[in-house]
Design a protein around this motif. Sequence first.
Motif, short mmCIF file in Angstrom:
data_model
loop_
_atom_site.label_atom_id
_atom_site.label_comp_id
_atom_site.label_asym_id
_atom_site.label_seq_id
_atom_site.Cartn_x
_atom_site.Cartn_y
_atom_site.Cartn_z
N LEU A 171 0.83 -1.21 0.00
CA LEU A 171 0.00 0.00 0.00
C LEU A 171 0.86 1.25 0.00
N ALA A 172 1.89 1.22 0.83
CA ALA A 172 2.78 2.39 0.88
C ALA A 172 3.47 2.57 -0.47
N ARG A 174 2.37 1.55 -3.35
CA ARG A 174 1.41 1.98 -4.36
C ARG A 174 1.17 3.48 -4.25
N GLY A 175 1.13 3.97 -3.00
CA GLY A 175 0.92 5.40 -2.80
C GLY A 175 2.03 6.23 -3.41
N ALA A 176 3.24 5.65 -3.44
CA ALA A 176 4.38 6.41 -3.95
C ALA A 176 4.47 6.33 -5.47
N LEU A 177 3.76 5.40 -6.07
CA LEU A 177 3.85 5.24 -7.53
C LEU A 177 2.81 6.13 -8.22
N PRO A 178 3.00 6.39 -9.51
CA PRO A 178 2.00 7.18 -10.23
C PRO A 178 0.65 6.46 -10.24
N LEU A 179 -0.40 7.24 -10.44
CA LEU A 179 -1.75 6.66 -10.40
C LEU A 179 -1.93 5.62 -11.51
N VAL A 266 -5.33 -3.82 -4.37
CA VAL A 266 -4.78 -2.57 -3.86
C VAL A 266 -4.09 -1.79 -4.96
N GLY A 267 -4.44 -2.10 -6.18
CA GLY A 267 -3.98 -1.28 -7.29
C GLY A 267 -2.60 -1.62 -7.80
N ALA B 500 -7.81 0.17 -10.40
CA ALA B 500 -8.51 -0.47 -9.28
C ALA B 500 -7.71 -0.23 -8.01
N LEU B 501 -8.35 0.41 -7.05
CA LEU B 501 -7.68 0.69 -5.78
C LEU B 501 -8.54 0.20 -4.63
N ASP B 502 -7.95 0.17 -3.45
CA ASP B 502 -8.73 -0.15 -2.27
C ASP B 502 -9.49 1.11 -1.85
N ARG B 509 -7.57 9.93 -2.56
CA ARG B 509 -7.46 10.66 -3.83
C ARG B 509 -8.62 11.63 -3.97
#
Lengths: 327, 639
Positions: A171-172, A174-179, A266-267, B500-502, B509
């Motif tokens: 999760l951390a 993923r948050g740091a990567l581009p959308l 989680v993307g 797709a995200l949680d 966002r």
Amino acid sequence: MIARQRIGLTFAAMLALLVAFAPWIAPYEPARQFSTHPFAPPMRPHVIDDEARLHAPFVYPLRLVDPLERGYVEDRTRVIPLRWLSGTLVRGADTEPWFPLGSDGLGRDVFSRVVLGARLSLGVALLAAVIALAIGALTGALAGYAGGWADSALMHLADLVLVLPGIYVVLALRGALPLVLTPRQVFTALVLVLGFVGWPAAARGVRGIFLIERRQEYAEAAKALGASPLRVIARHLLPASLGFLAVQASVLVPAFVMAEATLSYVGLGFAPPTPSWGAMLQDAGAARGGADAPWLLAPAGAIVLAVFSIHLASSGRDPLLWRDGES
Amino acid sequence: MIALLSSFDYDGARQHRGISTPGANRLAACRLLRQRVGPTRKNPRKSDDGDRPSNWPVSSRVARACRARYVCPLFALILAAVSGCRSSELSTRQGAGGPVRGGALVASLRSEPRTFNRYIDNSAAADATAALTQAKLVRINRKTEELEPWLAERWTASPDGRTFTLTLRQGVTFSDGVPFTSADVLFSFAAAYDPKLQSNLGSALRVEGKPLQIAAPDPATIVITLPAPFTPGLRLLDNLPIIPKHQLDPALKAGTFADAWGVTNGPGHMAGLGPFVVSEYVPGQRVTLTRNTRYWRKDASGGALPYLDRVVFEIASGQDAEVQRLESGSIDLLTQADIRPQDYASLKRLRDRGALTLIDVGTGVDPNVLWFNLARTPPARAYLQKSEFRQAISYAVDRDAIVNSVYLGAAVPVYGPVTPGNRIWFSDAAPKYPHDPERARALFAAIGLTDRNGDGMLEDASGAPVRFSILTQGGNIRAQTATVVQEHLRQAGITVDVVALDFPSIAQRWQSRDYDSIYYGFQFSAMDPAMTLDYWLSSGSLHFWNPEQKTPATPWERRIDELMQQQIAAPTLDERRRLFAEVQKIFGENLPGIYFIAPKVSIATNPRVAGAEPALLDPKILWNPDTLNVTDGAAAPHR
């Protein structure tokens, strides 16, 4: 090379060919949706029609009669000839699709998705497994051979990785990567993440084997004859771990295929509509594929086949019984 | 003035709900997210039954970030439901001899209760327990949408419609035998409005952000004054369970109200005015409620209610487990009731064997929506701000394809937030966008988006490809719908990235306005638009595409604000409907959110369940728990 290995290698070669020629073998674009054909069952090719006339291979078109119950009937009044070498190896008509392994909930061809998904799913899983096993074997070998503080430090490190809540890390990350991530970025991230979390189990096992094997007569003999530690590890002790590593590989590969699907929650999986075996199996579960649409489990069959070929081809030793395969 | 919002995952995750109000409702929304992302320091019993799989904890980093913000999203996934059930009855049949007394009803609960105190926890578990153990002053009948006398047996309204004098029912006692008086009502309001508690119930009980004034001239009378004109009036009270002053006043004074009625100290000690009392809680397994022998309500023939001796909530982890238990007969109904399209086939087989009752409830009233970030659009994608762009997208997507594939036919195309299921408020005059790729192309071309390099895809004036991302929750029906939208827009020449995200990541966002578009859903607790002002008003925190505007950002939002203000104060239903139809028309022309389909809602129960009157709004079955009964009644003591 024993017969079993030959069978394994044949399977592996077939898989490799499938992966290499995937775009040509898959009848349809993996993202193409036939909205009139959700959950269509596999369509069996025929050569003889109801009036006992011989044809080139053809299929009967399917008609959806009850969407909620996913009820289809074959329209036996028409035949749809299969078209060979028209862009792909073989396919149905443009308006009347042919689903060799059925379709999924969005009317996409399962066979095409399995074939094309093999590239990403197997690629990620195999590469990540190689990384995990390489790190694991190296760490385990060092720890098992050296013993003492090095053993203690390395195994504590392995414990640390084992208890690390991977999903938080992801999760951390993923948050740091581009959308929006490209498939290449996802591939790299997945291989690294899975490779990193997968090594401790292999390391522990290899260490255990080394602890036993280094005291065996053949290892002691090698040492007495002046072999360097590197040679003892590489030539004598590591081969003793190969059976274990093969078993590990066959556990890690399917686990990693499914982990990719979990990470897509989680993307950090492949974004739709990119086909991946894990995501397909997850969809199959959500759609009660086991009971109502068993063809959605095709990727599971593909995973079994891949793992089976790894098993058979991996070693002269029987990876399961862990004894000499020719005995 | 309640918009009950909830979220539940299609793949077995848990339901999450909250309450929001029109006007200044930051706190309510904030509670929701807090609840979703985990316990807060301030309120450690907040439930965390969000809609993520139980095996993925929320990043503490994400959680902190979410908590730190005052606005939180109230998204909610809309359970698509199934129809096609040919069942003609709209309520489960009653046995020939009338309702059967005795026996136990077994329902599933998708999440573990954290507390039985509904004032501090708005999770599905707390809500279901409160519905069975507490009572309100008035009740909205979920079937008829009528306001019914409940603890208040009658009321009068002042000529200006702002002051209501309620007469409380005489002889009513709590389950512990203490008489119910107006002091309990005053106490309930005091707890709801307590600034330290920040109860979501209190933030829902406001008109234009101001609390109601409550007075109790005598033990049997309550006078309620609204701070501003509000035609739905007492409907506001439908959500406030009346709690016992004699039991909770010391806790409120001592500042320990949040800990009162916890799962460890609550069972067996909670006094309520509802038909049942919580008698046992086994963590991870079940909550058992037994009949309140002092319950005040009688049935039509004067017999005591409730009919059931016990209601058992079995805790099932996930929707798949729930459905399996229903199929095996070990539970009688799903508390979060409707069934998924993919479950329909096997449930129908059981129905055909007489092992299950399927009831077609109607068209769902909570469609998912694709909304664009109109608050902060990147300059490179300024076209997202144009209504023509959104209209073109609406034309480009074939809703029937979504209905046929994703929903297996159990849905209807819709074009706005108010669906035909909301019979009173739906306007058929709002613009419609049938599938029309040609028209979509023309609209794209009108704002300068054409295929400039012959690759089949559209480019803007600078030659950059037209491309945007859709955030949605992975692994469920929304992700599937987004994939269909992606494919249809690809055919229209637009590249869409489905991300797709949680849920917490999407919320984060959304809060930071860092997205192009989001496909998600939210659920109304009331059909009446006056209860969902937070969505309609530009100042609302659930005005998703551009929330909490200080002044309306666009002329059409200003117009909707004016119309909604007129609408809530308009004296007649016809006038209110006319004004709201105009709101729907303006919404449909400007399309800040694009609606594609509304699911048809079907629910399944065990055939032994009788007296159920399923409704479209939650709780779909358990809203009338005192008249539910089981046909085998006392003859089935083992249940």
